[in-house]
Design a protein around this motif. Structure first.
Motif, PDB file in Angstrom:
ATOM      1  N   THR A 450      -7.132 -20.058  25.086  1.00  0.00           N
ATOM      2  CA  THR A 450      -7.381 -19.833  26.521  1.00  0.00           C
ATOM      3  C   THR A 450      -6.716 -18.501  27.022  1.00  0.00           C
ATOM      4  O   THR A 450      -7.398 -17.438  27.003  1.00  0.00           O
ATOM      5  N   SER A 451      -5.452 -18.578  27.415  1.00  0.00           N
ATOM      6  CA  SER A 451      -4.764 -17.359  27.469  1.00  0.00           C
ATOM      7  C   SER A 451      -3.110 -17.623  27.575  1.00  0.00           C
ATOM      8  O   SER A 451      -2.682 -18.766  27.772  1.00  0.00           O
ATOM      9  N   PRO A 452      -2.617 -16.376  27.461  1.00  0.00           N
ATOM     10  CA  PRO A 452      -0.976 -16.490  27.623  1.00  0.00           C
ATOM     11  C   PRO A 452      -0.725 -17.104  29.119  1.00  0.00           C
ATOM     12  O   PRO A 452       0.387 -17.856  28.926  1.00  0.00           O
ATOM     13  N   GLU A 453      -1.363 -16.966  30.006  1.00  0.00           N
ATOM     14  CA  GLU A 453      -1.026 -17.598  31.331  1.00  0.00           C
ATOM     15  C   GLU A 453      -0.998 -19.034  31.246  1.00  0.00           C
ATOM     16  O   GLU A 453      -0.228 -19.766  31.875  1.00  0.00           O
ATOM     17  N   ALA A 454      -2.005 -19.677  30.524  1.00  0.00           N
ATOM     18  CA  ALA A 454      -2.165 -21.068  30.465  1.00  0.00           C
ATOM     19  C   ALA A 454      -0.773 -21.541  29.855  1.00  0.00           C
ATOM     20  O   ALA A 454      -0.348 -22.753  30.180  1.00  0.00           O
TER      21      ALA A 454
END
Length: 893
Positions: A450-454
């Motif tokens: 998904t993303s590093p933020e997730a």
């Protein structure tokens, strides 16, 4: 005789011929069951001539036995382990259970490579592996690792892979797909092997076989036998029944036509390929069969018996197992468990014979998992812990065992399996420590998915669960949170993570306390407040012996943020050396990413490209898609400064869709590269737009703050320096607190451009910066002098800038300096002698110049000694040398 495979046969024969001339090759033959993969491998073996041949096969029921297939393949040559580098020899001994050494998967792969290369040094080697999709993960990883790295050894590696519901990925290896035979070839094969079929029966066989050669042979033989015996034929199948199913049905029909005792002995042989004939017969006697019962199956052509029992085709083995009843299989597995003394095989047979929770069997499997863990077989670890969990009586033990299965699956490169198991665990337990580990694991998987933020959000959840009970563990989770938040440009996550780190109850003066304090300052620095927090302390931790690799990565990024490129390179060089020595190659892409940044910013473009080449290759091999995109963002920057406009724009178009709105640092690096490309070419307005994205984006206070001088140059050249006043103030604030010569020099350059100040230009040149930044400053100063008609002084600065750009290979900037001079001076006296070498050749010659032997270099780079020699042979003419001893005189460090 292969029918209808002229092109495929010619291709394989060419690989064998080339091997005799010293060329390496690896080929994956893919296709449906029965399509002719095994026949093509048999053809290769028959045509191998004087080559040494190693044969292996994967068996679905044995995929849980760590390195079982590799052990069988290499067993005849284990007496040669002493010629391998000591860490590699120890790794193979540990993997095969010959010692208590702990092995890592990559050292096992390197050892496999070296051992095969040693065998090939005596005579060309052909290694064939059938049904590779059923290899245990440790064996397949080791063999594919080796196959990808042979370049100049007389080695051919052939893998037959059946298409199944679970894909078997072989990145980096040539593939050859076998399709169905042509109508004429199928008809010719049928008429040759099953002559005399009636016309309707012949047409029916060809229709049902659908060009599958095994189906042609087996269905044709079955129909011919029925026709001769006057038996009634089964109703013609209507609808799309898969060809493999038709063939297996034919095999089942042959097997169920055998006497029950013959069926039983076939079931025994199918249940354990590793069992020798004596064990097969001992188990067979336990279930009511004996030696004489082999004869009907042998007469039917289903098996052949010499020193061991061999099934005619893997589908025969599968059919022999599948057509037995459930209670018959259980009886056979129980008999094997009683007959075997090998603990791992015994444990798996016990598990196969157990139909309800049984703590004793679960404990046996847990011990199997622990042994597999020491051997480095992560997927075997996962399978054993998973099955142990299913057989556990206590719910908490079940949860802990399945949690370990999830972690091992992630280590084995199976993120989907790991995520599924992790979610299951959280529904099985209320233990906060176990739930925290699974939450962190899910975050690490979401980083790529998904993303590093997730990832950062899940890591924060995990840390909160254990912050009070296990603050040391919470440091690990919060480090993940900060690193992922930084990558995403999620400053709130970084700031919150820093606050949580500061509040942990850690022992004063401990490494964890020092790391937590240093990391807690990331939020301040990335928010434009570099004066807050002891960030430099984490650099010092990175130099400590035995430091955790994650702390070294954090230290490396911290060094970049502080513009301390020398310290960054020192920390990461140590980390790379350690990961090579231990075989922890999964960390190399991350370490080389930091090194590539640092070398690029210092102006050592060739070393940066060398770092990136290895990192991208390994990242691709390990399936690290996000990391590969970040690495390619550095390549965008390098392509820009070296003047490769086509590559720069192509790479940017490739990585931006992956990185934008997900990885802020990689996105900003890409735009920085695009901005530099336009800046060097004099497209100042376009350059400003790209650089403005960098300097106002969420990663603007990361090391990417070093793009501010480029933004200032674009604004000044575009005639509107007032647009960057705020950026210069922020840059000055950062430079004053990081106290780095590079930052100081760049601050002076910014003011020199905006203030039109010679004093500032001179101040910038008085502070040591990297060669690229120095050449850039000399170019700007030379242009400033030339506009004031101080031609002699201008020529001095421009000539120095031109020489600097030429040494670095910064061709666009070199052209700009030459244009300012009005003529191209003589080539600079000092040139980069490595500029014409490939990245791998650069690595090899530098190590050779340091005095390492081919075998030692191969051990470091995970290549065969012969491949190292091949790289040196290609590099010598480019370097203008003829002997190894001359490398030391070139100053290649």
């Amino acid at each position: 005789m292969l029918v209808g495979r002229d092109g495929e046969r010619t291709h394989v024969e060419r690989l064998l011929r080339d091997a005799s001339s010293g060329s390496s090759a690896a080929l994956v033959v893919r296709g449906d069951a029965g399509i002719g993969k095994s026949a093509l491998l048999d053809h290769a073996v028959a045509g191998a001539g004087d080559m040494r041949v190693l044969r292996g096969v994967g068996i679905e029921s044995e995929a849980e036995l760590a390195f079982g297939a590799l052990h069988l393949l290499l067993y005849p040559h284990l007496d040669r382990l002493d010629v391998l580098p000591a860490p590699q020899a120890a790794a193979l001994r540990g993997a095969f259970g010959l010692s208590d050494d702990t092995a890592t998967p990559f050292l096992i792969g390197a050892a496999t490579l070296t051992l095969l290369a040693e065998l090939a040094a005596e005579k060309p080697l052909l290694c064939v592996v059938d049904d590779a999709q059923w290899l245990d993960r440790g064996s397949s990883d080791a063999l594919l690792f080796a196959a990808r790295r042979f370049q100049a050894d007389p080695v051919v590696m052939l893998f037959a892979v059946r298409d199944t519901a679970v894909p078997f990925a072989t990145p980096g290896i040539e593939e050859l797909r076998l399709t169905r035979l042509s109508a004429d070839a199928a008809a010719g094969l049928l008429d040759d092997r099953s002559p005399g079929l009636t016309a309707p029966m012949r047409a029916r066989v060809l229709e049902e076989a659908d060009g599958n050669p095994l189906a042609v042979l087996e269905l044709g033989a079955a129909r011919l036998a029925a026709q001769r015996e006057g038996r009634a034929e089964p109703a013609h199948q209507v609808g799309p029944l898969p060809v493999t199913r038709r063939v297996q049905d034919a095999f089942r029909a042959q097997i169920t036509g055998l006497p029950p005792a013959s069926q039983a002995i076939l079931l025994v042989a199918a249940a354990d390929r590793l069992a020798g004939m004596d064990t097969v017969l001992r188990v067979a006697r336990a279930v009511g069969a004996d030696t004489a019962d082999l004869e009907p199956a042998e007469r039917a052509g289903l098996i052949s018996v010499t020193d061991e029992l061999t099934f005619r085709h893997p589908l025969v083995r599968a059919a022999a197992y599948q057509c037995a009843t459930h209670h018959q299989r259980i009886a056979v597995h129980r008999a094997f468990a009683e007959a075997l003394t090998t603990p791992d095989r015994r444990a798996w047979h016990l598990a196969a014979a157990t139909t309800e929770p049984d703590e004793e069997v679960a404990a046996e499997l847990e011990r199997t998992a622990l042994r597999a863990e020491r051997r480095g077989g992560a997927m075997a670890v996962s399978a054993a812990y998973d099955r142990a969990g299913r057989l556990s009586v206590d719910p908490e033990r079940k949860a802990r065992r399945i949690a370990k299965a999830a972690l091992a699956a992630y280590d084995a490169g199976k993120p989907d399996r790991a995520a599924r198991l992790a979610v299951e665990v959280t529904s099985l337990t209320t233990d906060p420590a176990v739930i925290a580990d699974m939450t962190l694991l899910r975050g690490q998987i979401e980083y790529e998915r998904t993303s590093p933020e997730a990832d950062a959000a899940l890591a924060a959840q995990a840390a909160r669960l254990v912050a009070d009970s296990d603050p040391e563990r919470a440091v690990v989770m919060l480090t993940e949170m900060l690193c992922a938040g930084r990558d995403a440009g999620a400053l709130t996550s970084v700031t919150e993570g820093g606050r949580m780190l500061a509040g942990l109850d850690l022992r004063p003066g401990s490494r964890s306390r020092l790391a937590a304090d240093a990391l807690s300052s990331w939020g301040a620095l990335l928010s434009g407040q570099p004066e807050a927090g002891p960030l430099r302390a984490v650099l010092e931790i990175g130099h400590l012996p035995g430091e955790d690799v994650m702390h070294r990565v954090v230290a490396g990024f911290s060094g970049l943020m502080l513009a301390d490129d020398h310290a960054t390179i020192a920390v990461m060089d140590t980390m790379v050396a350690e990961t090579r020595a231990t075989g922890a190659l999964m960390w190399i892409p991350y370490a080389q990413e930091i090194l590539a940044f640092a070398h690029a910013l210092r102006g050592d473009f060739l070393t940066a490209q060398t770092c990136l080449a290895e990192a991208v290759a390994l990242g691709t091999e390990f399936g690290l898609d996000m990391e590969v995109a970040v690495l390619r963002s550095v390549s965008v920057w390098l392509a820009a400064v070296t003047g490769d406009q086509t590559r720069c724009r192509a790479l940017a178009a490739e990585v931006l869709p992956v990185l934008e709105n997900r990885h802020a640092v990689g996105t900003a690096m890409t735009h920085w590269g695009l901005g530099l490309l336009d800046l060097a070419a004099g497209r100042y307005a376009t350059a400003f737009d790209a650089l403005h994205l960098v300097c106002t984006g969420p990663a603007r206070y990361d090391f990417l703050i070093r793009a501010v001088p480029d933004l200032v140059e674009a604004a000044v050249r575009d005639g509107d320096p007032g647009r960057v006043t705020e950026h210069i103030e922020a840059f000055d604030h950062w430079a004053a607190h990081v106290d780095s010569p590079v930052a100081t020099a760049l601050s002076h350059r910014c003011h020199a451009m905006v203030e039109d100040s010679e004093k500032r230009y001179r101040a910038a040149l008085d502070v040591p910066a990297g060669p690229f930044d120095e050449a850039r400053t000399r170019l700007l100063y030379g242009e400033w002098l030339r506009r004031r008609r101080r031609r002699g002084e201008a020529r001095t600065e421009l000539t120095a800038a031109l020489a600097g750009f030429a040494r670095l290979g910064a061709t666009t900037w070199e052209a700009r300096a030459a244009s300012e001079l009005g003529e191209r001076p003589v080539e600079p006296a000092v040139v980069n002698v490595l500029k014409d070498l490939t990245p791998q050749e650069v690595q090899v010659v530098r190590l050779a110049a340091a005095g390492l032997s081919n075998k030692e270099i191969g051990a470091q780079l995970f290549l065969s000694p012969r491949t190292i020699g091949h790289h040196l042979y290609r590099a010598y003419p480019k370097l203008g040398v003829t002997k190894r001893i001359e490398l030391a005189q070139l100053g290649l460090g």
